[in-house]
Design a protein around this motif. Structure first.
Motif, mmCIF file in Angstrom:
data_model
loop_
_atom_site.group_PDB
_atom_site.id
_atom_site.type_symbol
_atom_site.label_atom_id
_atom_site.label_comp_id
_atom_site.label_asym_id
_atom_site.label_seq_id
_atom_site.Cartn_x
_atom_site.Cartn_y
_atom_site.Cartn_z
ATOM 1 N N GLU A 328 42.930 37.928 6.486
ATOM 2 C CA GLU A 328 42.305 39.193 6.144
ATOM 3 C C GLU A 328 41.036 39.002 5.331
ATOM 4 N N ARG A 329 41.004 37.952 4.513
ATOM 5 C CA ARG A 329 39.829 37.669 3.696
ATOM 6 C C ARG A 329 39.579 36.166 3.709
ATOM 7 N N LEU A 330 38.291 35.811 3.630
ATOM 8 C CA LEU A 330 37.881 34.414 3.702
ATOM 9 C C LEU A 330 36.925 34.142 2.552
ATOM 10 N N ARG A 331 37.200 33.062 1.812
ATOM 11 C CA ARG A 331 36.369 32.732 0.659
ATOM 12 C C ARG A 331 35.980 31.251 0.719
ATOM 13 N N GLY A 332 34.695 30.985 0.391
ATOM 14 C CA GLY A 332 34.275 29.601 0.238
ATOM 15 C C GLY A 332 33.467 29.072 1.400
ATOM 16 N N SER A 333 32.115 29.106 1.332
ATOM 17 C CA SER A 333 31.136 28.517 2.247
ATOM 18 C C SER A 333 30.547 29.546 3.197
ATOM 19 N N GLY A 334 29.324 29.205 3.695
ATOM 20 C CA GLY A 334 28.561 30.099 4.546
ATOM 21 C C GLY A 334 28.875 29.942 6.011
ATOM 22 N N VAL A 335 28.154 30.710 6.835
ATOM 23 C CA VAL A 335 28.485 30.791 8.254
ATOM 24 C C VAL A 335 28.264 29.468 8.971
ATOM 25 N N THR A 336 27.233 28.714 8.603
ATOM 26 C CA THR A 336 26.967 27.444 9.293
ATOM 27 C C THR A 336 28.139 26.487 9.134
ATOM 28 N N ASP A 340 31.213 25.070 11.824
ATOM 29 C CA ASP A 340 31.682 23.678 11.901
ATOM 30 C C ASP A 340 33.186 23.609 11.665
ATOM 31 N N TRP A 341 33.678 24.446 10.767
ATOM 32 C CA TRP A 341 35.110 24.497 10.425
ATOM 33 C C TRP A 341 35.972 24.837 11.637
ATOM 34 N N VAL A 342 35.551 25.825 12.422
ATOM 35 C CA VAL A 342 36.377 26.256 13.560
ATOM 36 C C VAL A 342 36.206 25.357 14.778
ATOM 37 N N TYR A 354 36.946 31.133 16.779
ATOM 38 C CA TYR A 354 35.624 31.762 16.735
ATOM 39 C C TYR A 354 35.763 33.284 16.697
ATOM 40 N N GLU A 355 36.670 33.805 17.539
ATOM 41 C CA GLU A 355 36.870 35.254 17.580
ATOM 42 C C GLU A 355 37.371 35.774 16.236
ATOM 43 N N GLN A 356 38.288 35.033 15.604
ATOM 44 C CA GLN A 356 38.812 35.438 14.301
ATOM 45 C C GLN A 356 37.713 35.414 13.246
ATOM 46 N N LEU A 357 36.870 34.388 13.297
ATOM 47 C CA LEU A 357 35.765 34.290 12.339
ATOM 48 C C LEU A 357 34.792 35.455 12.529
ATOM 49 N N ALA A 358 34.474 35.768 13.784
ATOM 50 C CA ALA A 358 33.577 36.886 14.064
ATOM 51 C C ALA A 358 34.195 38.203 13.608
ATOM 52 N N ALA A 359 35.502 38.352 13.833
ATOM 53 C CA ALA A 359 36.179 39.585 13.408
ATOM 54 C C ALA A 359 36.131 39.738 11.893
ATOM 55 N N TRP A 360 36.282 38.622 11.170
ATOM 56 C CA TRP A 360 36.220 38.692 9.712
ATOM 57 C C TRP A 360 34.827 39.131 9.249
ATOM 58 N N TYR A 361 33.769 38.532 9.818
ATOM 59 C CA TYR A 361 32.421 38.912 9.424
ATOM 60 C C TYR A 361 32.161 40.380 9.751
ATOM 61 N N ARG A 362 32.693 40.833 10.880
ATOM 62 C CA ARG A 362 32.486 42.226 11.263
ATOM 63 C C ARG A 362 33.182 43.168 10.277
ATOM 64 N N ARG A 363 34.407 42.824 9.889
ATOM 65 C CA ARG A 363 35.121 43.654 8.904
ATOM 66 C C ARG A 363 34.405 43.654 7.555
ATOM 67 N N ASP A 364 33.735 42.545 7.261
ATOM 68 C CA ASP A 364 33.030 42.421 5.988
ATOM 69 C C ASP A 364 31.646 43.056 6.039
ATOM 70 N N ALA A 368 25.404 40.514 11.840
ATOM 71 C CA ALA A 368 24.555 39.389 12.257
ATOM 72 C C ALA A 368 25.339 38.075 12.234
ATOM 73 N N LEU A 369 26.171 37.877 11.207
ATOM 74 C CA LEU A 369 26.976 36.652 11.142
ATOM 75 C C LEU A 369 28.056 36.653 12.217
ATOM 76 N N ALA A 370 28.576 37.825 12.539
ATOM 77 C CA ALA A 370 29.554 37.917 13.624
ATOM 78 C C ALA A 370 28.925 37.489 14.941
ATOM 79 N N ARG A 371 27.663 37.904 15.177
ATOM 80 C CA ARG A 371 26.986 37.496 16.414
ATOM 81 C C ARG A 371 26.755 35.998 16.443
ATOM 82 N N ARG A 372 26.468 35.412 15.283
ATOM 83 C CA ARG A 372 26.286 33.953 15.246
ATOM 84 C C ARG A 372 27.579 33.231 15.593
ATOM 85 N N ALA A 373 28.698 33.744 15.116
ATOM 86 C CA ALA A 373 29.988 33.135 15.450
ATOM 87 C C ALA A 373 30.282 33.252 16.943
#
Length: 497
Positions: A328-336, A340-342, A354-364, A368-373
């Motif tokens: 539900e929430r993600l803490r620690g480090s930027g999108v780049t 690499d993490w996923v 990738y989809e989960q990461l994009a969904a998190w950025y979208r909820r937040d 733009a970060l969701a599109r990068r994911a």
């Protein structure tokens, strides 16, 4: 009863002290505060003479009611600094009195299998093993500071006010049998195993710990095998593997549930097992994953559910399975770094992280970060396709960023428009019908070539010659490619794959 046992002088002291619960001290046992596990456990207890020797049989009989209580007192066995011979066995019995052994040397095992007892404290002692399978303790069990040279078994045991093994040494390096076997154990208060030293496996599979679990400062050494097996364990409050925690061997948390904080720090090394940290199908309200160094081995969080995930890119392992992980929430480090993490799955591309990461950025609120994911997902997927798919994917990426960067099409269009305008301005094409042709405009002519349809009518009225003809054909083809890529990219955005 005392006469039938033919008590020694040391045993008579214990016998006479029992009715009032008075402590009986042998020798000069003075435990000192220390962080060294087992430091206060006796090392020369096997040399103690009869003046410090008590048979385990005498202790067992007292606990089972061989002598009555003193008036206005609470009976208990409280002994320190004694050598206890024989096995202390109470199998299936009911013990109404507290047992406290401190600084003792036990030559035989302690076996309280299926018994019902009050508080049992065997602290700063040396003993070969402890068996409490199925025991029920109306109080707590403490083995703190003891040095146990064999297995500790408390499977299916229940403890009302906690289990304490602070600074305990357990040594039982065995291929199958754990050093600490606590499968199905229920603890209604805290389970504190901090600062312990374990050689062998710690098995907490199926345990229910209602007051949390502390493994702070604990070292578990079982290289090449499972160090901590906590599959299916339920922890209320917090589980802490911190403050110098060390696991040489796999830490297995598969299917466990932590209704609070799960904090993993310290060091985990297990490169020669399938997983170093096996935490798939885990549920945790908060996961704090910041080990002191990158975990040596494969880590899996696959199909786990986490409320808040806080970690650090500096300690990510090289092989990390995240397929099916939701948070539900993600803490620690930027999108780049998150991209690499996923992308560290040892089996290659997996779309869900990738989809989960994009969904998190979208909820937040970070569209733009969701599109990068999403763009990173499509680039990663391209590596799994055949030559044709890779070529088409690269073309989509370069021209419109798979539809997530449509402005790239405008950039390419502008560059080609500039090139055509300059070239045809210097080398104008000949008119097909000189008498009917309008005035030549290199900008409008190039614009017409780049569009799939003629807008200004210039393309149909002029015919390039020589090498400019090849440029014209190239502009026409480029225009179709840009239009096709733009349509395909828009389709991907509107209907993600």
């Amino acid at each position: 009863m005392a006469r039938s046992l033919r008590l020694t002088e040391a045993e008579r002291r214990v016998w006479n002290a029992f009715p009032t619960g008075r402590p009986v001290e042998f020798g000069n046992h003075q435990p000192v505060p220390t962080r060294t596990p087992g430091a206060n456990a006796p090392k020369d207890g096997d040399t103690w003479g009869p003046e410090r020797t008590v048979r385990a049989e005498v202790i067992a009989k007292l606990l089972l009611g061989a002598r009555g209580a003193g008036a206005g007192a609470v009976p208990a066995v409280r002994i320190s600094g004694a050598r206890i011979t024989g096995s202390l066995e109470i199998l299936g019995g009911t013990v109404e009195h507290e047992l406290v052994l401190s600084g003792c040397h036990l030559e035989g095992p302690v076996r309280l299998t299926d018994s019902r007892t009050r508080t049992v404290r065997v602290t700063d002692c040396r003993m070969p093993s402890f068996g409490g399978v199925g025991m029920r303790v109306e109080g707590h069990l403490s083995l703190s500071g003891s040095h146990i040279t064999g297995p500790v078994k408390v499977m299916r045991a229940q403890f009302a006010t906690g289990v304490w093994m602070a600074g305990t040494i357990m040594e039982h390096p065995h291929d199958e049998e754990p050093a600490l076997q606590a499968t199905g154990m229920i603890v209604d208060s805290v389970a504190f195993l901090g600062n312990a030293r374990v050689t062998g496996m710690v098995r907490l599979a199926g345990a229910r710990l209602n007051g949390g679990l502390s493994l702070a400062g604990t070292e578990i050494r079982n290289p090449g095998r499972i160090a901590l097996d906590a599959e299916g364990m339920v922890v209320e409050d917090a589980m802490r593997c911190t403050d110098g925690f060390l696991a040489l061997g796999c830490v297995r948390l598969r299917g466990s549930r932590v209704n609070g904080l799960l904090a993993i720090r310290g060091v985990i090394r297990s490169p020669d097992t399938p997983y170093a940290l096996h935490a798939s199908h885990l549920e945790a309200r908060e996961l704090y994953l910041k080990p002191d160094e990158p975990i040596d081995g494969v880590v899996t969080l696959a199909h786990s559910t986490v409320g808040t995930l806080q970690d650090s890119p500096e300690t990510w392992p090289e092989k990390l399975r995240l397929n099916g992980l939701t948070y539900e929430r993600l803490r620690g480090s930027g999108v780049t770094r998150r991209i690499d993490w996923v992308s560290r799955d040892p089996e290659g591309f997996r779309p869900q992280p990738y989809e989960q990461l994009a969904a998190w950025y979208r909820r937040d609120g970070n569209e733009a970060l969701a599109r990068r994911a999403q763009l990173a997902k499509l680039r990663s997927r391209r590596q799994t396709e055949g030559p044709g798919g890779r070529l088409w994917g690269r073309l989509l990426d370069v021209t419109v960023g798979y539809g997530y960067r449509p402005w790239l099409a405008a950039v390419w269009f502008g560059i080609l428009l500039l090139i055509g305008t300059v070239v045809f301005g210097l080398n104008p094409p000949r008119p097909l019908k000189p008498d009917e042709a309008p005035g030549f405009d290199p900008f409008a002519y190039t614009f017409d070539l780049l569009l799939p349809w003629s807008t200004f009518g210039q393309r149909d009225m002029f015919d390039p010659a020589g090498w400019t003809q090849a440029l014209a054909y190239g502009l026409i083809v480029s225009g179709w490619i840009l239009a096709t890529a733009l349509i395909a990219g828009a389709t991907r955005v509107l209907r993600p794959t």
